[in-house]
Write an enzyme that holds these catalytic residues in place. Structure first.
Site, mmCIF file in Angstrom:
data_model
loop_
_atom_site.group_PDB
_atom_site.id
_atom_site.type_symbol
_atom_site.label_atom_id
_atom_site.label_comp_id
_atom_site.label_asym_id
_atom_site.label_seq_id
_atom_site.Cartn_x
_atom_site.Cartn_y
_atom_site.Cartn_z
ATOM 1 N N GLY A 193 61.962 -40.840 50.908
ATOM 2 C CA GLY A 193 62.909 -40.265 51.872
ATOM 3 C C GLY A 193 63.458 -41.308 52.831
ATOM 4 O O GLY A 193 62.925 -42.416 52.953
ATOM 5 N N THR B 13 57.891 -34.667 47.614
ATOM 6 C CA THR B 13 56.976 -34.787 46.475
ATOM 7 C C THR B 13 56.289 -33.452 46.204
ATOM 8 O O THR B 13 56.179 -33.014 45.060
ATOM 9 C CB THR B 13 55.947 -35.899 46.765
ATOM 10 O OG1 THR B 13 56.675 -37.090 47.024
ATOM 11 C CG2 THR B 13 55.031 -36.111 45.584
ATOM 12 N N GLU C 196 63.985 -43.363 55.833
ATOM 13 C CA GLU C 196 62.961 -43.681 56.833
ATOM 14 C C GLU C 196 63.432 -44.722 57.843
ATOM 15 O O GLU C 196 64.197 -45.615 57.521
ATOM 16 C CB GLU C 196 61.645 -44.087 56.157
ATOM 17 C CG GLU C 196 61.718 -45.257 55.241
ATOM 18 C CD GLU C 196 60.450 -45.405 54.389
ATOM 19 O OE1 GLU C 196 59.654 -44.463 54.323
ATOM 20 O OE2 GLU C 196 60.277 -46.476 53.807
ATOM 21 N N SER D 233 61.094 -39.164 54.997
ATOM 22 C CA SER D 233 59.710 -39.377 54.579
ATOM 23 C C SER D 233 58.790 -38.355 55.247
ATOM 24 O O SER D 233 58.843 -38.170 56.449
ATOM 25 C CB SER D 233 59.298 -40.802 54.966
ATOM 26 O OG SER D 233 57.984 -41.011 54.567
ATOM 27 N N GLY D 234 57.968 -37.709 54.452
ATOM 28 C CA GLY D 234 57.018 -36.741 54.985
ATOM 29 C C GLY D 234 57.590 -35.347 55.091
ATOM 30 O O GLY D 234 56.922 -34.425 55.559
ATOM 31 N N SER E 73 52.833 -41.044 51.146
ATOM 32 C CA SER E 73 54.256 -41.327 51.066
ATOM 33 C C SER E 73 54.588 -41.997 49.741
ATOM 34 O O SER E 73 53.882 -42.908 49.291
ATOM 35 C CB SER E 73 54.641 -42.232 52.222
ATOM 36 O OG SER E 73 56.021 -42.471 52.190
ATOM 37 N N SER E 74 55.658 -41.503 49.113
ATOM 38 C CA SER E 74 56.067 -42.105 47.852
ATOM 39 C C SER E 74 56.707 -43.445 48.171
ATOM 40 O O SER E 74 57.649 -43.514 48.950
ATOM 41 C CB SER E 74 57.093 -41.224 47.152
ATOM 42 O OG SER E 74 56.666 -39.888 47.159
ATOM 43 N N ASN F 149 53.781 -40.493 56.668
ATOM 44 C CA ASN F 149 53.270 -39.590 55.631
ATOM 45 C C ASN F 149 52.011 -40.200 55.017
ATOM 46 O O ASN F 149 52.021 -41.364 54.638
ATOM 47 C CB ASN F 149 54.381 -39.415 54.574
ATOM 48 C CG ASN F 149 53.988 -38.440 53.480
ATOM 49 O OD1 ASN F 149 52.855 -37.944 53.443
ATOM 50 N ND2 ASN F 149 54.918 -38.170 52.598
HETATM 51 N N1 LIG Z 1 54.801 -26.877 50.819
HETATM 52 C C1 LIG Z 1 53.821 -27.535 51.435
HETATM 53 N N2 LIG Z 1 52.695 -26.906 51.750
HETATM 54 C C2 LIG Z 1 51.706 -27.535 52.380
HETATM 55 N N3 LIG Z 1 51.760 -28.815 52.749
HETATM 56 C C3 LIG Z 1 52.880 -29.513 52.486
HETATM 57 C C4 LIG Z 1 53.956 -28.903 51.802
HETATM 58 N N4 LIG Z 1 54.922 -29.829 51.669
HETATM 59 C C5 LIG Z 1 54.436 -30.966 52.234
HETATM 60 N N5 LIG Z 1 53.222 -30.769 52.723
HETATM 61 C C6 LIG Z 1 52.384 -31.760 53.426
HETATM 62 O O1 LIG Z 1 53.177 -32.800 53.802
HETATM 63 C C7 LIG Z 1 52.767 -34.043 53.284
HETATM 64 C C8 LIG Z 1 53.934 -34.921 52.907
HETATM 65 O O2 LIG Z 1 54.642 -34.348 51.900
HETATM 66 P P1 LIG Z 1 55.307 -35.191 50.758
HETATM 67 O O3 LIG Z 1 54.417 -36.266 50.306
HETATM 68 O O4 LIG Z 1 55.826 -34.275 49.780
HETATM 69 O O5 LIG Z 1 56.497 -35.852 51.552
HETATM 70 P P2 LIG Z 1 57.695 -36.678 50.937
HETATM 71 O O6 LIG Z 1 58.904 -35.995 51.386
HETATM 72 O O7 LIG Z 1 57.491 -36.876 49.527
HETATM 73 O O8 LIG Z 1 57.534 -38.039 51.729
HETATM 74 P P3 LIG Z 1 57.874 -39.477 51.217
HETATM 75 O O9 LIG Z 1 59.292 -39.617 51.274
HETATM 76 O O10 LIG Z 1 57.165 -40.305 52.186
HETATM 77 O O11 LIG Z 1 57.305 -39.555 49.881
HETATM 78 C C9 LIG Z 1 51.936 -33.692 52.077
HETATM 79 O O12 LIG Z 1 50.947 -34.660 51.842
HETATM 80 C C10 LIG Z 1 51.344 -32.366 52.518
HETATM 81 O O13 LIG Z 1 50.183 -32.591 53.254
HETATM 82 MG MG LIG Z 2 57.108 -38.326 48.380
#
Ligand SMILES: Nc1ncnc2c1ncn2[C@@H]1O[C@H](COP(=O)(O)OP(=O)(O)OP(=O)(O)O)[C@@H](O)[C@H]1O
Ligand SMILES: [Mg+2]
Length: 1049
Positions: A386, A114, A388, A109-110, A162-163, A159
C-alpha cells in the site's frame, strides 16, 4: 436457502450501506456514516459496486462458512455489504458470463489489503466446485500465501504483516468454474530490508521463523544459533512481535511448502540460502593499509565465512577474493581493483540482498510451476504494497507509491473518467463532475523523456561521476516546473524557504499525500549492482539452487551489457500489469485503516478523512449518484429482460433499442430511472436494476412453471393416450372374449333348444311308432345282448360231452334260471343221445335191458346196485354150444334168452337144489342141472307175477296163475346170482310174448306162495351173518318159510 422473502441491503441498515444513498452528501456525513457503521462492526460499505473496507484490527464473526452460504448466489444488493458479495459477483460473472475478472485491492499500508485478498480467495475456494483434484488445486493456491508471506512480508511501523512485495495472482478456472491453477506475478521485493531495517521494524518473517521454529537438529545442520542477537541483519528492538507466533508460523510455512509441492531437498536448499544470508550479515571487514597508501579490506573473522561457504558449497578462497577485489571488464581489458572496507560491506550487502530477492523470485517461479496451467477463465487478485509514508522514505517507497499511483490511475480511468466519457459518447445528458486525475503524477514519474525514473536511469547509465546529488540536481532542473514536484534547490522559488524540505530530498505530491524522499541511495538501488566477482563466485558454488540464482556468473555467458535498472524493470512490469488489468472486468476493494495504532475500536477522523480524500471516494460517490448505476448494450439487455413484456416476448422483430423502449415503457419504472444512450440503456439506480432482476427471476420462475406445466401436461397426455390406446386394445380383446363366450353360450343353448325342438318334432312325428315299440325293442335288444353274451359265455365255459360229467357253468342271470336248467337238461340229453348214437343194436338191447332193470329195481331192491356193473350175458351156460345141454336145447324149440343155474328152494325144508333155468320167448324152463332133463316148463302167460324181496338176496318166486296148467305144481321159489337179469328178461319177454298184460313184479319182504295146496308165506328177515355171507332159508312151519338175509355193510 429459502427465498420466500426478499432481503435488501436496506434492511436493518446502520447508517447507509451504499454511500450513493447518503443524504446529504458531504465529506462529514460520509465520514460520519463510516464511523457509525464501524462502531457497529459494519466494516464494509458500498459506493455502487465498489466495496469500502475498514480494517477492524480484530477478528469479526462475519467470515464463517455460514456467511459464505448466505452470500452464495445472492444478488449484490440483496444483503448487507460484504466483501463476499463482491467476490460472489465477480465469480459468478466469470463463471456464467465468461468475463475475466480482476479484483483490485488498494489502500495504504496496514489497511487490510492482504487480508481482503485472502478473504476473496477463500470465498471463491468455498463456493466453486469440489472434488479431489479441485480441492488439491484450491489447497495449493491458498497455501501459496503463507509461503510468500513468510518470505515477502515483514513487520513495519504501519503493519505487523506488511507486504514488502507486490503480488498479482491470476486464478484460472475451467468452463464450469472449477479452479485449475494459477499464476503469480511478483513485483519488486523491498530487498534493502534484508540488510537494514528502520527502527521499530523487522527483517522478513522467515528469518525469525527459522530461528524460533526449526528443530535443534535443523539449526545445527544450517550452522545457525537460535539467538537473534548473533545476527547483524536482524534488528533486535522488535524481534518479537505481539500476537505473532514465529515458531508456529514456521511449521505452517513448511507444511504449506509441502502442500504447494516443494520437494524435501528444495525446502532444505531454500533454508540453506536463508541461513547463508544470515551468515553473510555476520561477515565483517577490517582495513589493512597497503604500501601504495590505499586501504584494503580483510575479513575479520573467517569462521562465519567458512561456515557460509560450507553451507553453500563455495570454495572459501573464491568468496574471500570476491570480497577483496573487483574486476572490471571492458571490451578486451580486465582490470582488477582492490575493495576498501566500505566497498566490501557494500559488496556483502549487495550479495545478501540479491541472494534473498532472487531466492524470493525463485520461490514464486517454483510455486507457479506447481500451479500453472493453460489459460481459461481468469480471476486476478492484486494485492500490492500500500501507499506508504515513512519518516525516511527512499527508493523503495518511491517505487511503492508509484505503483499505488498507477492503481489509482486505473481506478480513475475505469470508474470516473471512463464513466463520464461514456455518458458523453452515448449522448446521455451529463454535467461533468470534477475529480482529481492523477495522470499528471504518473507522468511525472514514468514519462520516458523527463520522468523521474527515466532521469534516474539516465544518471545511472551516464559515464562519469554519478551520485545521488547529481541525480537530484537533474530532477531540480527538469522537474522544477512540475506542479507535483517540490525541491529546495529547484528553480521554483516557492520552496526556497520551505524548511520542511531538506536539501538532499525532494517531495512529490502524490494523490494520497505529499511524500518526502531522500535522494540518498536512489542511484545505487536503481543500479542494483552486484559485482561480477561475486556472481561468479556464487555460480561456482556446489549448490544447485545458488547456481540457478546467479546465471550471469557463468563465465561462458559473460554479458558486458548492463542489466536493466530496478526502476526500469519495475516500470515495465507495472505497465504490463496495468495492460493486463485493463482487459479484465475490475472489482474494487478500497481499504481504509481507521487508526495508526493497529487498534480496534479507534476511529481517527482525520486519518480516515485523509484516506477518503486521496482515494477519491467522494468523487466516486458523486459520479455514481449523478450517473447511472448500470448500463448495458441494447441487445443483451433486451435478451435478458424481454420476458418482462408481452410485446417483446418471446421475439422482438425490430431494432433492439426500440424493443428495450417498449419493454421499459411497459414496466412500472419511473422514466427518470433510465436513459437511452446510443448503444446502451443506462439505469440510474441499483434498485431499479434489482427490481428488473427480481421481475426477471419471477418471470423465469413462471416460465419454468409454464415449461414444467406443458411438459407435465404433455407427459400426462401421452401417458393418458397410451393408457387409452391400451384400454381400447384391452376392451377390444375383452369384448371379443365376452362375445365369444356369449356366442358359445347362445350357440350351445340354441343347439339344446334345437335338439329339444327337433326331438319334440321327431317324437311328435314318430310318437305312434316309437312309444309302442321302443320299450320292447330296447328290452329285446337288451335281452338279445344279454342272451348273446350269455350264450357266448356259455359257449366258452361248456362242460365236456361226457354224459357222466356233472359240471355246468354257474348261471350269471337269475332270470335265466329256468333256461339254464333246461339247457343243462337239453345239453345232457343231447350228449346222451350223441353217446347213444354210437351204440350197436346188441349193445342197445343190452342197455335197454339194463334200463328196464333199473326201472324195475332201482331203489326197490338192495341187490340192484351191485348188478348195474355186471353185463347181462343171458346165456351163461352157452347152451347152444355146450354139448352137455344139447338135449335140453333141442327140447326147447324157442330161442333161449337166458340160461343159468339157479337154486330151486325146496318147499319142505327150504334147502336149495341146483336147476338149469332157461327162458325163451314163450316159457320158462327148469331142468335138472346134471341131466338136463326138463323138470318144469311154464309158458309165460301162465306166470301171474314174480316176487322178490327188497333185500340183497337172490330169491325170487314165480307165481303161477291160478287155474293154469302149470299151477298144479305150485309156485316156484328160486334163487340166483343173476336175479336182476333174470327178472328183467322175464319181465320183457313176458310183456312181448303173449301180448298179455305185463308180468307183475312184486317186491316185498313177505309174500304168499302157493305150494301145491298150501299157501306158504315167505318172509325175509335181516339175519346176522352167521354162516358167512350166505343167505339161509328155513321152513319154520307149514305156513312160513323164513329167509334170513345177512345185512350188507
Ligand atoms: N478483515 C480483517 N479482520 C481482522 N483483522 C484484519 C482485517 N483486515 C486486516 N486486519 C488486520 O490488519 C493487519 C494488516 O492487514 P494487511 O496485512 O492486510 O494490510 P495490507 O493492506 O496488506 O498492508 P501492507 O500494504 O502493509 O501489506 C492484519 O495483520 C490484521 O491483523
Ligand atoms: Mg499486505
Amino acid at each position: 436457502m429459502p427465498r420466500d422473502w426478499i432481503t435488501s441491503l436496506l434492511d436493518n441498515m446502520i447508517g447507509v450501506g451504499d454511500m450513493v444513498l447518503l443524504e446529504p452528501l458531504s465529506e462529514d456525513s460520509f465520514i460520519e456514516n463510516l464511523r457509525k457503521r464501524f462502531d457497529h462492526n459494519e466494516i464494509y460499505t458500498y459506493i455502487g459496486s465498489v466495496v469500502i473496507s475498514m480494517n477492524p484490527y480484530r477478528s469479526l464473526p462475519i467470515f464463517t462458512p455460514e456467511k459464505v452460504e448466505e452470500y452464495r448466489n445472492r444478488n449484490f444488493y440483496e444483503l448487507s455489504p460484504h466483501i463476499y458479495a463482491l467476490a460472489d459477483e465477480a465469480y459468478r460473472s466469470l463463471r456464467d458470463q465468461d468475463k475475466d475478472q480482476c479484483i483490485l485491492i488498494t489502500g495504504e499500508s496496514g489497511a487490510g489489503k492482504t487480508e481482503a485478498s485472502k478473504l476473496v480467495m477463500s470465498y471463491v475456494a468455498a463456493v466453486c466446485g469440489k472434488g479431489q483434484e479441485v480441492n488439491k488445486v484450491k489447497e495449493q493456491l491458498l497455501q501459496s500465501n503463507p509461503v510468500l508471506e513468510a518470505f515477502g512480508n515483514a513487520k513495519t511501523v504501519r503493519n505487523d504483516n506488511s507486504s514488502r512485495f507486490g503480488k498479482y495472482m491470476d486464478i484460472e478456472f475451467d468452463f464450469k468454474g472449477d479452479p485449475l491453477g494459477g499464476v503469480i506475478s511478483n513485483y519488486l521485493l523491498e530487498k534493502s530490508r534484508v540488510v537494514k531495517q528502520p527502527r521499530g521494524e523487522r527483517n522478513f518473517h522467515v528469518f525469525y521463523q527459522l530461528l524460533s521454529g526449526a528443530s535443534d537438529d535443523t539449526l545445527k545442520k544450517l550452522k545457525l544459533d537460535r539467538d537473534f542477537s548473533k545476527y547483524n541483519y536482524l534488528s533486535l528492538d522488535s524481534a518479537v512481535v505481539n500476537g505473532l507466533d514465529d515458531a508456529a508460523n514456521f511449521r505452517t510455512v513448511r507444511n504449506a511448502m509441502q502442500i504447494v509441492g516443494f520437494m524435501e531437498d528444495e525446502v532444505q536448499s531454500v533454508l540453506e540460502l536463508v541461513a547463508a544470508v544470515l551468515k553473510l550479515g555476520d561477515i565483517e571487514f577490517k582495513p589493512e593499509s597497503r604500501c601504495n597508501g590505499t586501504d584494503e579490506s580483510r575479513i575479520k573473522d573467517k569462521n562465519d565465512l567458512k561456515e557460509m561457504c560450507e553451507l553453500l558449497g563455495i570454495e572459501q578462497s573464491v568468496l574471500e577474493r570476491a570480497f577483496s577485489y573487483r574486476t572490471v571488464e571492458a571490451r578486451l581489458e580486465k582490470v582488477s581493483t582492490t575493495l576498501n572496507v566500505a566497498q566490501a560491506y557494500y559488496a556483502r550487502d549487495a550479495l545478501a540482498k540479491n541472494l534473498y530477492s532472487r531466492l524470493f523470485s525463485w520461490l514464486v517461479t517454483r510455486i507457479n510451476e506447481s500451479i500453472k496451467v493453460t489459460r481459461h477463465k481468469v480471476m486476478g487478485v492484486l494485492d500490492i504494497y500500500g501507499f506508504e509514508i515513512f519518516e525516511d522514505n527512499s527508493f523503495e517507497q518511491f517505487i511503492i507509491n508509484y505503483c499505488n499511483e498507477k492503481l489509482q490511475q486505473i481506478f480513475i480511468e475505469l470508474t470516473l473518467r471512463e464513466e463520464q466519457e461514456e455518458y458523453v459518447r452515448e449522448g446521455i445528458e451529463w454535467t461533468n463532475i470534477e475529480y482529481f486525475n492523477n495522470a499528471i503524477i504518473c507522468d511525472l514519474i514514468e514519462n520516458h523523456q523527463n520522468g523521474i525514473l527515466a532521469m534516474l536511469d539516465e544518471e545511472c547509465l551516464r559515464p562519469g561521476t554519478v551520485t545521488d546529488e547529481t541525480f537530484l540536481d537533474k530532477l531540480n532542473t527538469i522537474c522544477a516546473e512540475h506542479q507535483h514536484f517540490e525541491s529546495r534547490l529547484s528553480k521554483n522559488s516557492k520552496f526556497l524557504t520551505d524548511h520542511s524540505l531538506p536539501h538532499n530530498c525532494f517531495r512529490i505530491q502524490h494523490y494520497a499525500g505529499k511524500v518526502l524522499y531522500r535522494a540518498e541511495g536512489f542511484v545505487d538501488k536503481n543500479n542494483d549492482l552486484l559485482y561480477r566477482d561475486l556472481s561468479q563466485a556464487m555460480y561456482k558454488a556446489n549448490h544447485s539452487l545458488i547456481k540457478q540464482l546467479f546465471p550471469e556468473g557463468n563465465p561462458a555467458k559473460v554479458n558486458l551489457k548492463r542489466p536493466p535498472t530496478a526502476g526500469f524493470q519495475f516500470r515495465a512490469s507495472v505497465g504490463t500489469l496495468m495492460k493486463n488489468l485493463q482487459t479484465k472486468n475490475p472489482n474494487y476493494i478500497r481499504c481504509i485503516k481507521p487508526n495508526d495504532k493497529k487498534a480496534s475500536h479507534i476511529f481517527t477522523d482525520s486519518l480516515v478523512c485523509h484516506q477518503v480524500r486521496y482515494l477519491g471516494l467522494m468523487e466516486n460517490v458523486r459520479v455514481r449518484r449523478a450517473g447511472y448505476a448500470f448500463r448495458q448494450a441494447y441487445e443483451p439487455c433486451l435478451e435478458r429482460y424481454k420476458m418482462l413484456c408481452k410485446r417483446t416476448w418471446p421475439h422482438w422483430r425490430g431494432p433492439a433499442r426500440e424493443g428495450v423502449e417498449v419493454l421499459m415503457a411497459d414496466l412500472p419504472v419511473p422514466a427518470e430511472e433510465f436513459s437511452y444512450g446510443r448503444s446502451k440503456i443506462f439505469i440510474r439506480n441499483p434498485r431499479t436494476l434489482f427490481f428488473l432482476e427480481e421481475r426477471r427471476r419471477q418471470c423465469l420462475q413462471d416460465l419454468a412453471t409454464l415449461i414444467q406445466k406443458i411438459y407435465r401436461g404433455w407427459k400426462c397426455r401421452s401417458h393418458f393416450l397410451l393408457l387409452k390406446k391400451s384400454q381400447i386394445v384391452v376392451a377390444a380383446w375383452y369384448r371379443r372374449y365376452a362375445q365369444e363366450k356369449k356366442y358359445q353360450k347362445i350357440k350351445s343353448a340354441t343347439t339344446v333348444v334345437q335338439s329339444y325342438t327337433r326331438g319334440w318334432q321327431v317324437r311328435r312325428e314318430y310318437r305312434k311308432f316309437f312309444r309302442a315299440n321302443a320299450g320292447k325293442k330296447i328290452y329285446d335288444f337288451t335281452i338279445q345282448r344279454i342272451m348273446q353274451k350269455y350264450f357266448l359265455g356259455l359257449k366258452s365255459t361248456m362242460p365236456s360231452v361226457s354224459p357222466i360229467d356233472k359240471s355246468w357253468p354257474a348261471n350269471p342271470y337269475r332270470f335265466l334260471d329256468g333256461v339254464h336248467t333246461e339247457l343243462r337238461r337239453i345239453f345232457h340229453l343231447w350228449r346222451c343221445k350223441k353217446y347213444r348214437s354210437q351204440f350197436t343194436e346188441e349193445k342197445k338191447a343190452v342197455y335197454e335191458e339194463k334200463l328196464e332193470a333199473s326201472e324195475i329195481f332201482k331203489d326197490k331192491k338192495a341187490l340192484y346196485p351191485s348188478s348195474v356193473s355186471q353185463p347181462f350175458k343171458g346165456d351163461y351156460l352157452e347152451i347152444s354150444k355146450n354139448p352137455k345141454y344139447q338135449k335140453l336145447h333141442s327140447a326147447v324149440d324157442e330161442k333161449v334168452l337166458l340160461a343159468d343155474v339157479v337154486n330151486k328152494i325146496n318147499r319142505a325144508n327150504g334147502k336149495g337144489t341146483a336147476r338149469i333155468f332157461l327162458l325163451t320167448k314163450k316159457s320158462v324152463v327148469l331142468a335138472d342141472q346134471k341131466t338136463g332133463q326138463v323138470k318144469a316148463s311154464v309158458p309165460l302167460p301162465d306166470l301171474a307175477s314174480v316176487s322178490v324181496s327188497t333185500q340183497s338176496d337172490g330169491f325170487f318166486a314165480l307165481r303161477l296163475k291160478e287155474g293154469s296148467a302149470s299151477a298144479v305144481k305150485g309156485d316156484f321159489l328160486l334163487s340166483s346170482d343173476h336175479l336182476i337179469e333174470i327178472i328183467t328178461k322175464l319181465h320183457r319177454t313176458g310183456a312181448t310174448a303173449a301180448d298179455s298184460e305185463q308180468l307183475d313184479i312184486d317186491i316185498s319182504d313177505e309174500f304168499l306162495l302157493q305150494f301145491k295146496h298150501d299157501k306158504v308165506c315167505v318172509k325175509f328177515i335181516q339175519g346176522a351173518p352167521k354162516n358167512g355171507n350166505s343167505v339161509s332159508c328155513k321152513r319154520k312151519n307149514n305156513r312160513l318159510l323164513e329167509v334170513s338175509v345177512p345185512t350188507t355193510a
